[in-house]
Motif scaffolding. Structure first.
Motif, PDB file in Angstrom:
ATOM      1  N   GLY A 114      -6.033  -5.542   7.347  1.00  0.00           N
ATOM      2  CA  GLY A 114      -4.557  -6.329   7.655  1.00  0.00           C
ATOM      3  C   GLY A 114      -3.303  -5.390   7.674  1.00  0.00           C
ATOM      4  O   GLY A 114      -1.905  -5.572   8.053  1.00  0.00           O
ATOM      5  N   ASP A 115      -3.215  -4.929   6.149  1.00  0.00           N
ATOM      6  CA  ASP A 115      -2.432  -4.603   5.945  1.00  0.00           C
ATOM      7  C   ASP A 115      -2.674  -3.302   4.527  1.00  0.00           C
ATOM      8  O   ASP A 115      -1.751  -2.814   4.190  1.00  0.00           O
ATOM      9  N   HIS A 116      -3.874  -2.925   4.478  1.00  0.00           N
ATOM     10  CA  HIS A 116      -4.790  -1.916   3.266  1.00  0.00           C
ATOM     11  C   HIS A 116      -5.332  -1.297   4.072  1.00  0.00           C
ATOM     12  O   HIS A 116      -6.057  -2.321   5.126  1.00  0.00           O
ATOM     13  N   TYR A 117      -6.467  -1.304   3.112  1.00  0.00           N
ATOM     14  CA  TYR A 117      -7.867  -0.269   3.349  1.00  0.00           C
ATOM     15  C   TYR A 117      -8.472  -0.777   2.095  1.00  0.00           C
ATOM     16  O   TYR A 117      -8.065  -0.365   0.782  1.00  0.00           O
ATOM     17  N   VAL A 135       1.078  -5.257  -3.564  1.00  0.00           N
ATOM     18  CA  VAL A 135       1.717  -6.063  -2.966  1.00  0.00           C
ATOM     19  C   VAL A 135       3.225  -5.856  -3.555  1.00  0.00           C
ATOM     20  O   VAL A 135       3.827  -6.237  -2.263  1.00  0.00           O
ATOM     21  N   GLU A 136       3.925  -5.478  -4.121  1.00  0.00           N
ATOM     22  CA  GLU A 136       5.077  -6.057  -4.206  1.00  0.00           C
ATOM     23  C   GLU A 136       5.823  -4.889  -3.412  1.00  0.00           C
ATOM     24  O   GLU A 136       7.066  -5.280  -2.744  1.00  0.00           O
ATOM     25  N   ARG A 137       4.808  -3.557  -3.343  1.00  0.00           N
ATOM     26  CA  ARG A 137       5.784  -2.730  -2.830  1.00  0.00           C
ATOM     27  C   ARG A 137       5.368  -2.628  -0.701  1.00  0.00           C
ATOM     28  O   ARG A 137       6.679  -2.081   0.370  1.00  0.00           O
ATOM     29  N   ALA A 160       8.409  -5.157  -0.451  1.00  0.00           N
ATOM     30  CA  ALA A 160       9.727  -4.888  -0.459  1.00  0.00           C
ATOM     31  C   ALA A 160      10.031  -3.790   1.503  1.00  0.00           C
ATOM     32  O   ALA A 160      11.357  -4.215   1.746  1.00  0.00           O
ATOM     33  N   ALA A 161       8.679  -3.349   1.887  1.00  0.00           N
ATOM     34  CA  ALA A 161       9.078  -2.684   2.927  1.00  0.00           C
ATOM     35  C   ALA A 161       8.601  -3.269   4.325  1.00  0.00           C
ATOM     36  O   ALA A 161       8.665  -2.942   5.401  1.00  0.00           O
ATOM     37  N   GLY A 162       8.124  -4.679   4.024  1.00  0.00           N
ATOM     38  CA  GLY A 162       8.033  -5.624   4.682  1.00  0.00           C
ATOM     39  C   GLY A 162       7.032  -5.407   5.999  1.00  0.00           C
ATOM     40  O   GLY A 162       6.293  -5.557   6.559  1.00  0.00           O
ATOM     41  N   LEU A 163       6.225  -5.020   4.709  1.00  0.00           N
ATOM     42  CA  LEU A 163       4.292  -4.733   5.833  1.00  0.00           C
ATOM     43  C   LEU A 163       3.423  -5.428   5.162  1.00  0.00           C
ATOM     44  O   LEU A 163       2.597  -5.380   5.671  1.00  0.00           O
ATOM     45  N   ARG A 164       3.489  -6.358   3.932  1.00  0.00           N
ATOM     46  CA  ARG A 164       2.600  -7.351   3.986  1.00  0.00           C
ATOM     47  C   ARG A 164       2.925  -8.047   5.107  1.00  0.00           C
ATOM     48  O   ARG A 164       3.001  -8.966   5.423  1.00  0.00           O
ATOM     49  N   ARG A 165       1.179  -8.809   4.728  1.00  0.00           N
ATOM     50  CA  ARG A 165       0.921  -9.266   6.241  1.00  0.00           C
ATOM     51  C   ARG A 165      -0.039 -10.204   4.994  1.00  0.00           C
ATOM     52  O   ARG A 165      -1.204 -10.174   4.560  1.00  0.00           O
ATOM     53  N   ARG A 166       0.135 -12.225   5.710  1.00  0.00           N
ATOM     54  CA  ARG A 166      -0.196 -12.361   4.783  1.00  0.00           C
ATOM     55  C   ARG A 166      -1.837 -12.927   5.690  1.00  0.00           C
ATOM     56  O   ARG A 166      -1.877 -12.758   6.869  1.00  0.00           O
TER      57      ARG A 166
END
Length: 90
Positions: free
Chosen positions: A45-48, A72-74, A77-83
């Motif tokens: 989703g947002d990481h490997y 996770v914070e970064r 902040a970048a708008g790339l975190r996907r729940r």
């Protein structure tokens, strides 16, 4: 380019795992993972998710070690975190 990796602290299937992410773009992340021959199925989703034995390889290739919380914070902040979507039990 900023590729981030947290310590291999997550146990799963008899191994310890790290998370590899970018705080710039998914394109950058996918390119970095492909260069290390990390299978696309490791993308979550947002990481490997990568096994502990790849940690040093990723760092040697330029990934920056950070604490899990900072990763996770970064992403946020970048708008790339996907729940993750909630699992429906049946």
């Amino acid at each position: 380019m900023t590729i981030l990796i947290d310590p291999p602290l997550v146990p799963w299937r008899g191994r310890m795992w790290s998370h590899l992410a970018s705080d710039v773009s998914f394109e950058e992340l996918h390119a970095f993972a492909a260069a290390l021959e990390i299978p696309a199925r490791g993308f979550d989703g947002d990481h490997y998710d990568i096994p502990a034995e790849y940690f040093d390889v990723a760092v040697a290739a330029g990934a920056v070690p950070v604490r899990s919380r900072e990763l996770v914070e970064r992403l946020r902040a970048a708008g790339l975190r996907r729940r993750k979507r909630p699992r429906i039990s049946g």
